[in-house]
Design a protein around this motif. Sequence first.
Motif, PDB file in Angstrom:
ATOM      1  N   SER A   5      -7.277  -2.724 -10.800  1.00 21.03           N
ATOM      2  CA  SER A   5      -5.889  -3.210 -10.871  1.00 21.03           C
ATOM      3  C   SER A   5      -4.971  -2.348 -10.013  1.00 21.03           C
ATOM      4  O   SER A   5      -4.072  -2.862  -9.344  1.00 21.03           O
ATOM      5  N   ILE A   8      -5.485  -3.369  -6.339  1.00 19.63           N
ATOM      6  CA  ILE A   8      -4.875  -4.680  -6.068  1.00 19.63           C
ATOM      7  C   ILE A   8      -3.353  -4.545  -5.995  1.00 19.63           C
ATOM      8  O   ILE A   8      -2.710  -5.100  -5.100  1.00 19.63           O
ATOM      9  N   ASN A   9      -2.782  -3.794  -6.908  1.00 20.98           N
ATOM     10  CA  ASN A   9      -1.326  -3.592  -6.902  1.00 20.98           C
ATOM     11  C   ASN A   9      -0.872  -2.821  -5.668  1.00 20.98           C
ATOM     12  O   ASN A   9       0.168  -3.117  -5.086  1.00 20.98           O
ATOM     13  N   ALA A  12      -0.907  -5.175  -2.575  1.00 19.52           N
ATOM     14  CA  ALA A  12      -0.197  -6.456  -2.705  1.00 19.52           C
ATOM     15  C   ALA A  12       0.976  -6.617  -1.740  1.00 19.52           C
ATOM     16  O   ALA A  12       1.208  -7.713  -1.224  1.00 19.52           O
ATOM     17  N   SER A  13       1.702  -5.561  -1.463  1.00 17.84           N
ATOM     18  CA  SER A  13       2.909  -5.690  -0.642  1.00 17.84           C
ATOM     19  C   SER A  13       2.688  -5.312   0.825  1.00 17.84           C
ATOM     20  O   SER A  13       3.651  -5.166   1.575  1.00 17.84           O
ATOM     21  N   ARG A  16      -1.979  -7.534   4.008  1.00 18.35           N
ATOM     22  CA  ARG A  16      -3.344  -7.210   4.463  1.00 18.35           C
ATOM     23  C   ARG A  16      -3.416  -5.919   5.278  1.00 18.35           C
ATOM     24  O   ARG A  16      -4.374  -5.679   5.987  1.00 18.35           O
ATOM     25  N   LEU A  58      -8.053  -9.148   1.733  1.00 17.63           N
ATOM     26  CA  LEU A  58      -6.844  -8.677   1.062  1.00 17.63           C
ATOM     27  C   LEU A  58      -6.202  -7.517   1.807  1.00 17.63           C
ATOM     28  O   LEU A  58      -4.980  -7.373   1.811  1.00 17.63           O
ATOM     29  N   TYR A  59      -7.059  -6.671   2.433  1.00 20.27           N
ATOM     30  CA  TYR A  59      -6.547  -5.476   3.102  1.00 20.27           C
ATOM     31  C   TYR A  59      -7.580  -4.974   4.102  1.00 20.27           C
ATOM     32  O   TYR A  59      -8.785  -5.051   3.855  1.00 20.27           O
TER      33      TYR A  59
END
Length: 194
Positions: A5, A8-9, A12-13, A16, A58-59
């Motif tokens: 978590s 992911i947090n 998130a901003s 990517r 995601l990144y």
Amino acid sequence: MFEKSALINAIASTNRGLIATETQKQSILAAIASLEDLNPTPRPLEARDRLNGDWRLLYTTSRGLLNLDRFPFLQLGQIYQCIRVNNNSVYNIAEIYGLPYLEGLVSVSAKFEPLSIRRVQVKFERSIIALTRVVGYKTPTEFIQQIESGKKFMAFDFAIKSNNQQGWLDITYIDDDLRIGRGNEGSVFVLTKI
């Protein structure tokens, strides 16, 4: 799991990694390392069901991918990596947006060969650069089915023959919906299964 978590947090901003600050990058790399220490799949290449499928980025720290967003009037859309373990194939697809009717994609197909319990050698074979309208692109899965059927596209579609177009990737974390990899150029990739 708290570490998952937290990662992911943290990402998130960052779009990517496109807009990640140096402080965010360091925090994300620390979160990645913490999660890698808890990898529930120590032999990821044997976890074929977990590895197989379509993954969304995601990144990343990969300059090659992030630089796709640097072209005037174009914006990087979703990036997918689709793995087909039954034939050791991997397909990278980056969606590109911009001016109306000029939406496009950049796709690279490759074969992978296991080198250890978590490392694969990747040999790039084919690249397709196209307008999505011209090739009828709708989803990564449908597009890959067309590639695997041997379809030639009305696009910049060419074979990659150079032995220099290869690299390796370590899968350092994988569970049912998250995968982390580290590449031979020092890049980190965090993907979620779709």
